[in-house]
Scaffold this motif. Sequence first.
Motif, short mmCIF file in Angstrom:
data_model
loop_
_atom_site.label_atom_id
_atom_site.label_comp_id
_atom_site.label_asym_id
_atom_site.label_seq_id
_atom_site.Cartn_x
_atom_site.Cartn_y
_atom_site.Cartn_z
N ASP A 542 0.71 -1.35 0.12
CA ASP A 542 0.52 -0.06 -0.29
C ASP A 542 0.88 1.26 0.24
OD1 ASP A 542 -2.74 -0.29 -0.31
OD2 ASP A 542 -3.22 -0.27 1.93
N GLU A 543 1.98 1.30 1.03
CA GLU A 543 2.95 2.18 0.65
C GLU A 543 3.55 2.96 -0.34
OE1 GLU A 543 2.41 4.02 3.31
OE2 GLU A 543 0.86 3.22 3.97
N ILE A 544 4.02 1.64 -1.01
CA ILE A 544 5.00 1.60 -2.10
C ILE A 544 4.46 1.82 -3.76
CG2 ILE A 544 5.74 0.25 -3.84
CD1 ILE A 544 7.06 -1.55 -1.45
N TYR A 545 3.00 1.50 -3.40
CA TYR A 545 1.85 1.57 -4.84
C TYR A 545 1.10 3.14 -4.41
CZ TYR A 545 1.38 -3.17 -5.72
OH TYR A 545 1.68 -4.46 -6.15
N GLY A 546 1.21 4.34 -3.11
CA GLY A 546 1.24 5.09 -3.14
C GLY A 546 2.16 6.16 -3.98
N ALA A 547 3.04 5.90 -2.98
CA ALA A 547 4.03 6.54 -3.71
C ALA A 547 4.48 6.87 -5.55
CB ALA A 547 5.95 5.86 -3.21
N VAL A 548 4.70 5.01 -5.63
CA VAL A 548 4.27 4.71 -7.31
C VAL A 548 3.18 6.14 -8.56
CG1 VAL A 548 3.87 3.02 -9.42
CG2 VAL A 548 5.91 2.86 -7.21
N ALA A 549 1.83 5.14 -7.53
CA ALA A 549 0.83 6.45 -7.98
C ALA A 549 1.43 7.99 -8.81
CB ALA A 549 -0.30 6.08 -7.81
N LYS A 550 1.92 8.25 -7.02
CA LYS A 550 2.21 9.44 -7.56
C LYS A 550 2.81 9.49 -8.26
CE LYS A 550 3.71 14.16 -4.94
NZ LYS A 550 3.82 13.82 -3.62
N TRP A 551 4.29 8.87 -8.35
CA TRP A 551 5.45 9.03 -9.59
C TRP A 551 4.92 8.89 -11.02
CZ3 TRP A 551 8.05 5.81 -12.75
CH2 TRP A 551 9.18 6.29 -13.46
N LEU A 552 3.69 7.83 -11.10
CA LEU A 552 3.38 8.04 -12.73
C LEU A 552 2.74 9.22 -13.03
CD1 LEU A 552 2.25 4.11 -11.75
CD2 LEU A 552 4.22 4.79 -13.65
N THR A 553 1.76 9.69 -12.28
CA THR A 553 1.02 10.77 -12.41
C THR A 553 1.93 11.99 -13.36
OG1 THR A 553 -0.61 10.00 -10.66
CG2 THR A 553 -0.84 12.50 -12.18
N GLU A 554 3.13 11.93 -12.14
CA GLU A 554 4.09 13.36 -12.63
C GLU A 554 4.72 13.18 -13.59
OE1 GLU A 554 6.58 13.47 -9.12
OE2 GLU A 554 5.15 14.42 -7.64
N ILE A 555 5.41 11.82 -14.41
CA ILE A 555 5.43 11.73 -15.66
C ILE A 555 4.50 12.29 -16.23
CG2 ILE A 555 7.67 10.50 -14.76
CD1 ILE A 555 6.37 7.81 -15.91
N GLU A 556 3.34 11.65 -16.33
CA GLU A 556 2.13 12.50 -16.88
C GLU A 556 1.85 13.34 -17.41
OE1 GLU A 556 -1.82 11.29 -16.34
OE2 GLU A 556 -1.31 8.68 -16.75
N ILE A 557 3.05 14.13 -16.85
CA ILE A 557 2.57 16.42 -16.83
C ILE A 557 1.26 16.37 -16.86
CG2 ILE A 557 4.35 17.83 -17.75
CD1 ILE A 557 5.90 16.15 -19.31
N PRO A 558 -0.04 16.28 -16.31
CA PRO A 558 -1.13 16.92 -16.07
C PRO A 558 -0.64 18.42 -16.17
CG PRO A 558 -0.80 15.33 -14.69
CD PRO A 558 0.63 15.47 -14.96
N LYS A 559 -1.61 19.58 -16.76
CA LYS A 559 -1.27 20.28 -16.73
C LYS A 559 -2.00 21.45 -15.84
CE LYS A 559 -2.77 25.13 -19.88
NZ LYS A 559 -4.00 25.12 -21.35
N THR A 560 -2.70 21.10 -15.16
CA THR A 560 -3.26 21.55 -13.80
C THR A 560 -3.42 20.46 -12.46
OG1 THR A 560 -6.16 21.09 -14.42
CG2 THR A 560 -5.30 23.19 -15.06
N GLU A 561 -3.68 21.21 -11.21
CA GLU A 561 -3.73 20.23 -10.25
C GLU A 561 -5.02 19.52 -9.97
OE1 GLU A 561 -1.53 20.16 -7.81
OE2 GLU A 561 -0.36 21.59 -8.37
N LYS A 562 -6.33 20.31 -11.08
CA LYS A 562 -7.28 19.27 -10.68
C LYS A 562 -7.57 17.98 -10.96
CE LYS A 562 -12.18 19.38 -11.35
NZ LYS A 562 -13.27 20.28 -11.31
N THR A 563 -6.52 18.11 -12.81
CA THR A 563 -6.32 17.28 -13.68
C THR A 563 -5.54 16.20 -12.79
OG1 THR A 563 -6.81 19.11 -15.10
CG2 THR A 563 -6.01 16.37 -15.80
N PHE A 564 -4.70 16.88 -12.45
CA PHE A 564 -2.91 15.97 -10.73
C PHE A 564 -3.93 15.07 -10.62
CE2 PHE A 564 0.20 15.09 -8.33
CZ PHE A 564 0.66 14.88 -8.71
#
Length: 953
Positions: A542-564
């Motif tokens: 669970d702890e690993i997946y939380g960090a991985v999900a955040k990193w995966l979202t960051e490399i997608e480069i969403p435009k706004t905080e809401k999309t992120f």
Amino acid sequence: IIDNYVEGTLEGARDKASPSGLRFRDSKRKVDYVLAYHYRRRLARHEPGTASPGPGRGSASPSLVLNGDTGKGRAQPQPQQQDNGQSALREWPGLPGLEAMELSPLDALEEERRLQREEFEHNLLEAGLEIEKDPENKSQGLSFVRIHAPWQVLSREAELLKIKMPTKKMYEITEEKGILKTLNEIWCKLTEPLQPQVPQQENTKMKTLSYPFSREKIYLYNIKDKDTFFDNATRSRIVREILKRTSTKTRNSMGISTLIANNVYDAAYPLHDGEYEGQNDDMNERKLLYQEWARYGVFYKFQPIDLIRKYFGEKIGLYFAWLGLYTEFLIPSSVVGIIVFLYGCITIESDIPSKEMCDQHNAFTMCPLCDKFCDYWNLSSACTTARASHLFDNPATVFFSIFMALWATMFLEQWKRLQMRLSYFWDLTGLEEEEEHPRPEYENKLLQKKLKNKNITTENSNENEKEKLTWSDRMPGYAANFGLILFMIMLTFSAVFGVIVYRITTAAALSFSSNEATRSNVRVTVTATAVIINLVVVLILDEIYGAVAKWLTEIEIPKTEKTFEERLILKAFLLKFVNSYASIFYVAFFKGRFVGRPGRYVYVFEGYRMEECAPGGCLMELCIQLSIIMLGKQLIQNNLFEIGIPKLKKLLRKLKDERTVLKEMDTNQSKDPQQWDLDYILEPFTGLTPEYMEMIIQFGFVTLFVASFPLAPVFALLNNIIEVRLDAKKFVTELRRPDTVREKDIGIWYNILSVIGKLSVIINAFVIAVTSDFIPRLMYQYAYSQNGTMHGFINHTLSYFNVSQLKAGTQPENSLFAQEVSFCRFKDYREPPWSPHQYEFSKQYWAVLSARLAFVILFQNLVMFLSVLVDWMIPDIPKDISEQIRKEKTVLVDFFLKEEHEKLKLIESFIARDKQKRRSGAKSKRTRAASFSQCQRSPKGSFTSFSSQHTMV
């Protein structure tokens, strides 16, 4: 820019600070926002024999401190230096013997950050904000920039942001009539001791009419005091918007988020309203929230939702309103769950299948549980498991599954109604989506793209180029997301498979034991240890997946905080859902389905048979698995981690700052820390995603497999009573004050809840039909029983096997069984050895399978129909609220017309007076005509002057 720190006034400057730490040093202007940064003074060489500069001289005195307290004018700051800081050392006045020297890379970086801070703060001054800074009188340390927004800035930004503010008009709220009014009054009297002791509106029957702020219509608003018209949360929100859009030319930084990401500033936050506990008697909203909401001693009280919304903003207010409603709805489901459990306890003695299994006279000789080392055994030895299974596997669980499916629908419908009611009273109706500023990472990626294309495209094509990232720019991120999410899901399945292998091998190893007690408790030992191992794996992943999900979202480069945030939520939920429920799905639907039969077992490795369900079925094991994972996650992850980790981070941050202070003591600093010092030590607010996530996963435990564990709502209720106060205490005491965000709903979380609610119907249908013995018992009683009772059910479910047909080497060695065994029994619907089609599936098997599938279809359609019916019967918008919204629109139009009519009459009175004075003489005529024409040419000024006279009228 006014410098208060000239020589001779530096000492005791901090003592002149506002006692509360919430205002500038003049004790008049509020601190609306704080920026914090660490500085490091440049090191320089001195000629021999020269004195070192003291801490109160040199660079300390020219610190920027205040601006704008008189409004008569500001000195212009010195032009920004565009070099790398090499000439900065030559500008230090009054320091004899100081030589310019080459800057180290660390000093050059610090100089660049200093220049960025200066430029950013200069731009804030240009935007109309007022700033106060501490002197940098140590070689290194922590410094704060305090920001105040004057009335002109607040009114301008409130108009741009379309912030709804209260007008002078109040109107009466239509009350419910008849029996509903009586019931409401009785409820209010009964729950009076449970109400928090917070200030309430004097007249709850009246509501103030709100309208988006407009400077041209300032006469509409109830402005008694300009300092208090905008509350602290609104003021900090306005300043945050200015900080987010203020840019610096250095490194093309856009907004405070980029500067924090580049370590120019450490933090940016609004201040709490003072201390939440202390000796002083000054009451503030933070202290009130702590006393009436954020203590475990007030767990029985309702939440002061309006005060939470006022202090933390609408987004956090909606979260606690949702959590409160969810906790309230768990009360009826807990009561029904306890009744179902008690029904199982009461009827356990009258359960015929359990009695037959426990009756030693029946003497059902069962086939060995493993090859070679396991002996034949009597079914009566599994009596305890069979009796325990009846507690959860009884006809009442079917009713409870239907009840919980309808409960989930009613909860979501009631939340929509409450959400609409809160939107009306919080003036969120008609709230428009605000244009969000791009994230710093998006801007950096866009800047890199522009610089890359600048060399290969013409100037003309650059002008027409759209400033956005295309799908091709994001393709590497999408590919990495797909691959890694797939890998993480496979990792979860591998962990589940690893636990399965552990159970199989451990069971086989314990079966070899010479100790009789060990051999007799193999199943209990293996199940208990495997579930604990599985819980530890779930918590770690669970702890690993939380960090991985955040990193995966960051490399997608969403435009706004809401999309992120939305993409992060979807990824984290997918990974954590699979992680939490994978092992439960295995036990519910796969364990014991691929075992084979005696003489033809399925082997996972060489010599290890696939594990079977207990004689009483897999439902009891599913109950154990579900309860331990649910309780373990709630106790360890949701409570211990939530309390311990913020406290640990706070302690580390405090120790780090104390170490810095001890290196060089500042004698000028006051002993009593100010509010911005206290708030800086607190943990920064990182969003509501973890809070929602743990509750959504719990909602899944309560609804998805409730047929196997009716007590799940009880444990969820007990957890949530603590969780509400734990979250409250964390927000009030452990976290910096979050920025207020206006939201009219809980966003994507509602969609996830709706999906879980619909999924729970299907899963519970399969749990009842496939995992439990409900359908086989029903089929036996009405299709195969000779007298319509359950007598003979156990014998009906057991098939025969000729032990002479066991494979060589798999027969029990040194069998200690009392009598000679010719046939052994195993649980399945198969033809006997004397049948022409021996060991093939019997007709009963196909009949039961058809009944199972028919039940799934019937149950699913019935519950879905009832859910749609409940959804249709309960309107999303309460009738009284829809009427009030229509009434508010009418009142608003009438109020505008009346005010405009009064304003017109006022103008006509000016014109009439002007005509009278015109007759008195030519000079007065010209004067009046000139002033009136000036009024017409400057409508803003005229309306302001009219408004003051109109208010007097």
